[in-house]
Write an enzyme that holds these catalytic residues in place. Structure first.
Site, PDB file in Angstrom:
ATOM      1  N   CYS A  56       9.354 -70.624 -59.660  1.00  0.00           N
ATOM      2  CA  CYS A  56       8.709 -70.993 -60.606  1.00  0.00           C
ATOM      3  C   CYS A  56       7.310 -71.958 -60.490  1.00  0.00           C
ATOM      4  O   CYS A  56       6.462 -71.532 -61.450  1.00  0.00           O
ATOM      5  CB  CYS A  56       9.578 -72.194 -61.488  1.00  0.00           C
ATOM      6  SG  CYS A  56      11.263 -71.566 -61.665  1.00  0.00           S
ATOM      7  N   ASP A  88      15.045 -76.725 -61.038  1.00  0.00           N
ATOM      8  CA  ASP A  88      16.137 -76.891 -61.659  1.00  0.00           C
ATOM      9  C   ASP A  88      17.015 -76.070 -61.038  1.00  0.00           C
ATOM     10  O   ASP A  88      18.257 -76.150 -60.441  1.00  0.00           O
ATOM     11  CB  ASP A  88      16.215 -76.852 -63.129  1.00  0.00           C
ATOM     12  CG  ASP A  88      15.740 -77.985 -63.769  1.00  0.00           C
ATOM     13  OD1 ASP A  88      14.887 -78.951 -63.111  1.00  0.00           O
ATOM     14  OD2 ASP A  88      15.730 -77.992 -65.006  1.00  0.00           O
ATOM     15  N   CYS A 129       8.192 -74.889 -64.128  1.00  0.00           N
ATOM     16  CA  CYS A 129       9.698 -75.067 -64.341  1.00  0.00           C
ATOM     17  C   CYS A 129      10.016 -75.884 -65.661  1.00  0.00           C
ATOM     18  O   CYS A 129       8.982 -76.639 -65.992  1.00  0.00           O
ATOM     19  CB  CYS A 129      10.135 -75.435 -63.150  1.00  0.00           C
ATOM     20  SG  CYS A 129      12.131 -75.596 -63.373  1.00  0.00           S
ATOM     21  N   ASP A 130      11.052 -76.197 -65.783  1.00  0.00           N
ATOM     22  CA  ASP A 130      11.460 -76.684 -66.986  1.00  0.00           C
ATOM     23  C   ASP A 130      10.933 -78.050 -67.674  1.00  0.00           C
ATOM     24  O   ASP A 130      10.482 -78.094 -68.618  1.00  0.00           O
ATOM     25  CB  ASP A 130      13.174 -76.807 -67.333  1.00  0.00           C
ATOM     26  CG  ASP A 130      14.048 -75.789 -66.783  1.00  0.00           C
ATOM     27  OD1 ASP A 130      13.303 -74.738 -66.637  1.00  0.00           O
ATOM     28  OD2 ASP A 130      14.985 -75.808 -66.754  1.00  0.00           O
ATOM     29  N   LYS A 131      11.124 -78.778 -66.810  1.00  0.00           N
ATOM     30  CA  LYS A 131      10.577 -80.319 -67.286  1.00  0.00           C
ATOM     31  C   LYS A 131       9.279 -80.462 -67.293  1.00  0.00           C
ATOM     32  O   LYS A 131       8.690 -81.625 -67.736  1.00  0.00           O
ATOM     33  CB  LYS A 131      11.340 -81.377 -66.570  1.00  0.00           C
ATOM     34  CG  LYS A 131      12.909 -81.296 -66.335  1.00  0.00           C
ATOM     35  CD  LYS A 131      13.678 -81.074 -67.646  1.00  0.00           C
ATOM     36  CE  LYS A 131      15.169 -80.726 -67.405  1.00  0.00           C
ATOM     37  NZ  LYS A 131      15.288 -79.351 -66.974  1.00  0.00           N
ATOM     38  N   CYS A 201      12.265 -68.672 -64.594  1.00  0.00           N
ATOM     39  CA  CYS A 201      13.448 -67.951 -64.787  1.00  0.00           C
ATOM     40  C   CYS A 201      13.271 -67.225 -66.320  1.00  0.00           C
ATOM     41  O   CYS A 201      13.155 -67.730 -67.020  1.00  0.00           O
ATOM     42  CB  CYS A 201      14.726 -69.058 -65.091  1.00  0.00           C
ATOM     43  SG  CYS A 201      15.108 -69.942 -63.549  1.00  0.00           S
ATOM     44  N   GLU A 449      21.735 -81.739 -65.428  1.00  0.00           N
ATOM     45  CA  GLU A 449      21.793 -80.476 -66.092  1.00  0.00           C
ATOM     46  C   GLU A 449      23.066 -79.586 -65.364  1.00  0.00           C
ATOM     47  O   GLU A 449      22.896 -79.683 -64.209  1.00  0.00           O
ATOM     48  CB  GLU A 449      20.644 -79.667 -66.140  1.00  0.00           C
ATOM     49  CG  GLU A 449      20.608 -78.379 -66.689  1.00  0.00           C
ATOM     50  CD  GLU A 449      19.282 -77.779 -67.004  1.00  0.00           C
ATOM     51  OE1 GLU A 449      18.279 -78.598 -67.740  1.00  0.00           O
ATOM     52  OE2 GLU A 449      19.081 -76.870 -66.473  1.00  0.00           O
ATOM     53  N   SER A 476      22.499 -76.617 -68.698  1.00  0.00           N
ATOM     54  CA  SER A 476      21.574 -75.792 -68.448  1.00  0.00           C
ATOM     55  C   SER A 476      21.167 -74.867 -69.598  1.00  0.00           C
ATOM     56  O   SER A 476      22.227 -74.146 -70.394  1.00  0.00           O
ATOM     57  CB  SER A 476      21.646 -75.025 -67.122  1.00  0.00           C
ATOM     58  OG  SER A 476      20.662 -73.776 -67.203  1.00  0.00           O
TER      59      SER A 476
END
Length: 575
Positions: A56, A88, A129-131, A201, A449, A476
């Site tokens: 990521c 993650d 990535c996510d956060k 992802c 998560e 998730s």
């Protein structure tokens, strides 16, 4: 438009750059490579959350370097700085996942502190990535200086024997291998081919959910969510970034001009249409708080009730973000929604234009297997639903494939790993409600998560569709099934989840958005009286600070909630 005399482009940096009252700052900037002419130019910070050992983030430093060059080419001063987050995918299923959600607020804090201290006039954030996305946008909103997000882009699908693979394929392969459904050779092939290169992802998991929400909100530039990480289009985004930030500086457009209530509603419309991650129910309230107003679970429920699911994307569907890119990208979908009066076209965006102006020359997305027409949606209302009952309030992700009602006996675990161990030993049976508690924002600490368990069960024909999940942690964006997370009040602070016992019946009713522990009030009160909060799992460090400061999930797990009585005043001793 700015009045250059009252609010010049270098409004903040002029206090330290070339200011005779701050000669040391000028000396350091010259030492860092600025010329005398550069000292009067606006300065733009470029955040990169890049680091090497994660798909990521592995390419973000390169993207940021192109953005920085584009800033110089636009006649401004650019400088890259860093605030790395947590992968993650790598931390999933481990205690390292406790660091994931706290890293969002740490990124927001670091960016806010760095930009404030360095006196940048504008900011471009390049997260992966996510956060990292909500964290960096929270910082933009707090600072309220011209800026926008440039998403690092998603990974291309992996391929094996004609099938597309995503990171969830790796988790599902574990379950299939453990059950003897695939060989070790097949398992190894899936693991080795699920992530073919750089990018977040690829399905509609949390990264692409938040990238899409932020672009729809207008604080991300058009196409940033759907342009793949490794593509000419993503590179062109970076080359164009300098001109874009200069335009915002010249027009004086700031994040809070863009991040309005209507913009958040449009972001939630996009999350719903795409069947995106439940993590949006944490990040949207947190970003709104940073922008100075509340965006509540009731707001999220309101959008969900009036918005259908149209996107056939993994994990609940078939396609990946690259497939949307191939049919026109997120703007093509937004044009279709705008034409059908589902978005607010008169809002200002980070292009300096309104949303309608951005989409005026965009062709609507073709309606096919990837995006269904409004007349024939995959689900007539939103998949993210807010549930209430005697166990508290929860966020669910119900696509309709799970059914509308579930009643089962509770199997209670005080940690995620205990639940995974029980599954690995064959102890989970059909018609079970798996309860995982003491994993909330305080109890975790960090509100882990979870994907390892849900993806294993999703790949297990013995249990798929025959169990439900309830937790005060998160699920998730790659999870599917009958899941309720974000339960608050959480068990650690005395929420009713703490009083559930093995064998209790729990009822989940999707038609009424309710979930209830089926024991009488007297039994529940008796259990409350005998309960003591377990000790926190940490005694120092970042996670302890997080546990002391974090709000409950309904407020987005923010850590900067204003509490005037929280500061203890110590009177001076008399002389």
């Amino acid at each position: 438009m700015n009045d250059n005399d009252s609010h010049p482009l270098n409004f903040y940096s002029r206090l330290v750059s070339g200011n005779p009252d701050n000669p040391a700052a000028t000396s350091m900037l010259i030492g860092a490579g600025l010329t005398l002419q550069d000292l009067n130019k606006a300065q733009v910070g470029v955040l990169s959350t890049g680091f090497k050992l994660n798909t990521c983030n592995m390419h973000l430093n390169n993207l940021a370097s192109i953005v920085e060059k584009s800033i110089w080419d636009a006649g401004l001063v650019g400088g890259t700085f860093h605030a790395s987050g947590v992968s993650d995918g790598i931390s999933m299923g481990t205690d390292g996942m406790r660091a994931s959600l706290p890293s969002r607020d740490a990124i927001a804090d670091l960016v806010e502190l760095h930009v404030t201290g360095e006196h940048y006039d504008g900011v471009i954030v390049v997260p992966g990535c996510d956060k990292q996305m909500p964290g960096s946008v929270m910082a933009l909103a707090r600072l309220n200086r011209p800026g926008f997000m440039l998403y690092g882009g998603s990974i291309a699908p992996g391929h094996l024997d004609g099938d597309d693979l995503t990171i969830v394929s790796s988790f599902q392969a574990r379950s299939a291998f453990n059950q003897g459904l695939i060989t070790r050779e097949r398992y190894d092939q899936i693991i080795q081919k699920s992530c073919p290169g750089a990018g977040a992802c690829g399905g509609l998991f949390t990264a692409n959910t938040m990238a899409s929400a932020i672009e729809a909100m207008g604080i991300g530039l058009p196409y940033t969510a759907s342009n793949p990480a490794v593509s000419k289009q993503k590179m062109q985004e970076c080359y164009d970034a300098g001109a874009s930030i200069k335009n915002l500086l010249q027009k004086g457009i700031k994040p809070r001009d863009i991040m309005t209530k209507e913009a958040f509603d449009d972001a939630m419309v996009m999350v719903t249409v795409l069947a995106g991650s439940t993590n949006a129910a944490l990040h949207l309230p947190a970003m709104a708080h940073a922008a100075g107003f509340e965006y509540t679970l009731d707001d999220i429920q309101g959008v969900s009730e009036r918005t259908p699911v149209l996107g056939n994307f993994t994990p609940s569907g078939k396609y990946a973000m690259q497939d949307l890119h191939n049919v026109g990208g997120l703007p093509a979908l937004m044009r279709y929604l705008l034409d059908n009066h589902m978005l607010h076209g008169d809002r200002i965006t980070a292009t300096g234009k309104t949303l309608e102006e951005n989409l005026r020359n965009v062709q609507p997305v073709p309606l096919d297997e990837i995006i269904s027409p409004l007349e024939n949606p995959l689900k007539s209302t939103g998949h993210i639903q807010i549930y209430k009952g005697n166990l508290g309030t929860a966020v669910s992700k119900i696509t309709g494939k799970e059914g509308t009602y579930f009643k089962g006996q509770a199997r209670v675990f005080d940690s995620e790993q205990a639940a995974v161990n029980a599954y690995d030993h064959g102890e989970i049976v059909p018609n079970t409600v798996i309860v995982i508690r003491y994993e909330g924002p305080v109890g975790g600490p960090g509100m882990k998560e979870m994907l390892k368990l849900t993806s294993s069960i999703s790949g297990d024909p013995r249990l798929k569709g025959k169990v439900a999940y309830i937790t005060d942690a998160r699920f998730s964006g790659g999870s599917d099934g009958f899941i309720l997370g974000h339960v608050h009040p959480e068990a650690q602070i005395g929420g009713n989840l703490a009083f559930v016992k093995d064998g209790d019946y729990i009822e989940i009713d999707a038609s009424n958005n309710s979930f209830n522990l089926l024991v009488d009030d007297e039994t529940l009160v008796t259990r409350m009286r005998g309960w003591e909060a377990p000790a926190l799992k940490v005694t120092q460090g970042a996670l302890l600070k997080y546990a002391y400061n974090v709000s409950q999930a309904n407020k987005g797990c923010i850590t900067d909630e204003y509490r005037p009585n929280a500061i203890r005043i110590v009177p001076q001793s008399k002389l």
